[in-house]
Design an enzyme around this catalytic site. Structure first.
Site, PDB file in Angstrom:
ATOM      1  N   ASP A 407      -4.167  -0.942   4.305  1.00 56.44           N
ATOM      2  CA  ASP A 407      -2.892  -0.221   4.346  1.00 56.44           C
ATOM      3  C   ASP A 407      -2.565   0.267   2.934  1.00 56.44           C
ATOM      4  O   ASP A 407      -2.930  -0.381   1.950  1.00 56.44           O
ATOM      5  CB  ASP A 407      -1.739  -1.153   4.770  1.00 56.44           C
ATOM      6  CG  ASP A 407      -1.886  -1.620   6.208  1.00 56.44           C
ATOM      7  OD1 ASP A 407      -2.660  -0.998   6.948  1.00 56.44           O
ATOM      8  OD2 ASP A 407      -1.232  -2.618   6.571  1.00 56.44           O
ATOM      9  N   MET A 408      -1.830   1.362   2.855  1.00 53.66           N
ATOM     10  CA  MET A 408      -1.444   1.927   1.563  1.00 53.66           C
ATOM     11  C   MET A 408      -0.818   0.846   0.658  1.00 53.66           C
ATOM     12  O   MET A 408      -1.103   0.764  -0.532  1.00 53.66           O
ATOM     13  CB  MET A 408      -0.446   3.055   1.809  1.00 53.66           C
ATOM     14  CG  MET A 408       0.166   3.634   0.571  1.00 53.66           C
ATOM     15  SD  MET A 408       1.098   5.109   1.038  1.00 53.66           S
ATOM     16  CE  MET A 408       2.398   5.059  -0.161  1.00 53.66           C
TER      17      MET A 408
END
Length: 559
Positions: A407-408
């Protein structure tokens, strides 16, 4: 009718030392303004002490209760006073209106509303449908039809078997006759055998006609009943659609410029032009519409959950949450026009000035330590990512190929293949789960046990992407093993070992009430936003695609 001033709530404590927000809250990703936190506390105090209405939120842990989303809107009154408005999402205690809360944008439960009379017609048709569905004759005919079709198949099968046996017997007679009879007798035999064959076929033909007649009689009576039932269902569908469209037209939302738009018009240009169920019933649109209508200036917004968590979503008592995407995004997109709103932090490149550290590279693969805030692969609005940076670094390789993602907001180890051959080998290792991964996370609270296993199946939330749900019916299996490392200032540091790799798996398994019931520090989706998400992919172990040597990589977490 509410008098606007009655719903404007003054702060019970002194607020002179607080500075007012410069811009309105970006509702889909925010940290609540201190005055919104104060307003929420005051509203929560009211929920705990009020005696005017009854609803079991399950605050005391009663699983049978129903939690609710509430919202507070910090406003400046037409007289220039600072206070707040309160709202709840949907209905509470089967009511749209409760003292102290703003009314719905359109109240379909009012006595004179067309909704009641139109709904009464639909309810009447519903009763007729149920009555016809439970007509015993309908069940009898369906059963009789099944039985007849079965009997016909059985009898036809028996007759076909008789034809096969007859054919074999005639063949034997013919062969025997050809060897033993003279021409005249043989001709007579052949004529007789031919007549037998025709007679057998005729039996089948008349059998078919007789059964078809019997079946058709039952079918005709059944069709009359079913056709009447389908007509009612069709009528019900048309009335429901008409009522829905009427409602979509009645829900009209004001925006910061004083412009009004209906629900139908707001959703028309979107990818799903039919508004989802409950659109316009959330706290945020109710609050803004009321403020615009009565001359209050909206300053900031916050929404919090009150009560027991729903079964599938992650909602913790008293926790603040962003507005939902599918229902509120189009509506608030219209309503916030004319207000100065905070920038969407999700459209900013948080990692522009952060370095992508290369831990290992050879001709087959590259292992990087991704900083929090950098995308693994390009997004809708941001192209900068670990993948695009590696493309620039290796302009002459077959790859880079994306093997897995983070995930970012998650930092840590990512591996990319540089050749097709390496890609194939690494993909295979990830799919067969022979790659060992270890994450480190910091959780909001103290975990009692030393270790454990979480098995909660997951799927995407169809009405609120990118959030994920725990779903035992349609979810994909998801499994996480965890170990406690330490507890620091009331927060628990854990090792997490995902057996599967579902989207947001570790975040959901930690935050969900059937998991550890503690969100990760800084989890803006399932907990509360902070400077960063405290989740880091710390260790990665796999086989080198060429040499088959076991490789282990590790990178310390920055938190």
């Amino acid at each position: 009718m509410h008098h606007p001033q009655n719903l404007f709530t003054r702060f019970t404590s002194d607020i002179d030392h607080y500075s007012l927000p410069e811009k309105f809250t970006f509702p889909f990703y925010y940290q609540p303004h201190p005055l919104c936190v104060l307003a929420a506390k005051q509203l929560q105090q009211h929920l705990t002490t009020q005696q005017e209405w009854q609803h079991d939120f399950g605050v005391d842990g009663n699983e049978a209760g129903t939690g609710k989303m509430f919202g507070v809107l910090l406003v400046k009154s037409p007289q220039g006073e600072i206070g707040f408005l309160s709202a709840f999402s949907g209905k509470i205690a089967d009511k749209n209106l409760l003292p102290g809360f703003v009314p719905p944008v359109f109240d379909m439960l009012t006595e004179e509303s067309f909704f009641r009379s139109d709904l009464a017609c639909i309810t009447e048709i519903n009763s007729a449908v149920k009555e016809q569905q439970s007509n015993p004759r309908l069940a009898q005919l369906k059963q009789a039809l099944n039985q007849l079709e079965q009997d016909y198949q059985d009898e036809e099968h028996t007759q076909r078997q008789a034809i096969i046996a007859g054919r074999a017997a005639r063949k034997a007679q013919r062969e025997h006759g050809e060897q033993t009879l003279d021409k005249t007798a043989l001709d007579a035999l052949l004529i007789d055998l031919s007549k037998q064959s025709v007679a057998e076929k005729n039996v089948l033909k008349y059998l078919k006609l007789e059964w078809e007649e019997r079946i058709a009689a039952v079918k005709a009576e059944l069709d009359v009943l079913l056709s009447s039932l389908n007509q009612l269902k069709q009528q019900r569908k048309q009335l429901s659609n008409a009522l829905q469209n009427k409602l979509f037209a009645q829900y009209r939302f004001l925006n910061g410029r004083g412009e009004e738009q209906s629900l139908a018009a707001i959703f028309a240009p979107t990818t799903s032009p039919t508004p989802p169920a409950g659109a316009g019933e959330c706290a945020a649109p109710k609050l803004l519409h009321y403020a615009f209508k009565h001359g209050f200036e909206p300053l900031a917004l916050a929404e919090f959950w009150w009560g027991v968590s729903p079964k599938s979503e992650i909602r913790q008592h008293q926790q603040f949450y962003p507005s939902c995407n599918s229902k509120c995004q189009p509506i608030l997109g219209h309503m916030l026009q004319g207000l100065k709103v905070d920038d969407n932090p999700l459209e900013e490149n948080w990692a522009e000035d952060k370095e992508l550290e290369i831990l290992f590279e050879d001709d087959a693969l590259v292992v990087v330590n991704k900083p929090s805030g950098l995308l693994s692969v390009p997004g809708k609005t941001i192209t900068d990512s670990a993948y695009t940076r590696l493309q620039q670094r290796y302009p002459d390789v077959e790859g880079p190929f994306v093997i897995h993602r983070l995930d970012m907001a998650t930092s840590g180890l990512l591996v990319f293949a540089l050749t097709k051959r390496a890609n194939k080998s690494l993909q295979k290792q990830f799919i067969s789960r022979s790659v060992e991964k270890r994450y480190v996370a910091l959780l909001e609270g103290e975990v009692e046990q030393q270790n454990g296993q979480i098995k909660l199946p997951m799927r995407g939330d169809p009405v609120d992407r990118p959030r994920q749900l725990v779903c035992f019916e349609h979810g994909k299996p998801a499994e996480t093993y965890w170990e406690k490392i330490s507890t620091i200032n009331g927060r628990s540091k854990l090792y997490l070992y995902p057996k599967t790799g579902r989207t947001h798996q570790l975040r959901v398994h930690c935050a969900h009430h059937l998991g550890l019931d503690l969100p990760m520090v800084g989890d803006g989706l399932y907990g509360e936003k902070a400077d960063r998400l405290h989740l880091h992919a710390e260790r990665l172990e796999f086989e080198h695609p060429y040499s088959k040597e076991r490789l282990t990589f590790s990178a310390e977490a920055e938190f």
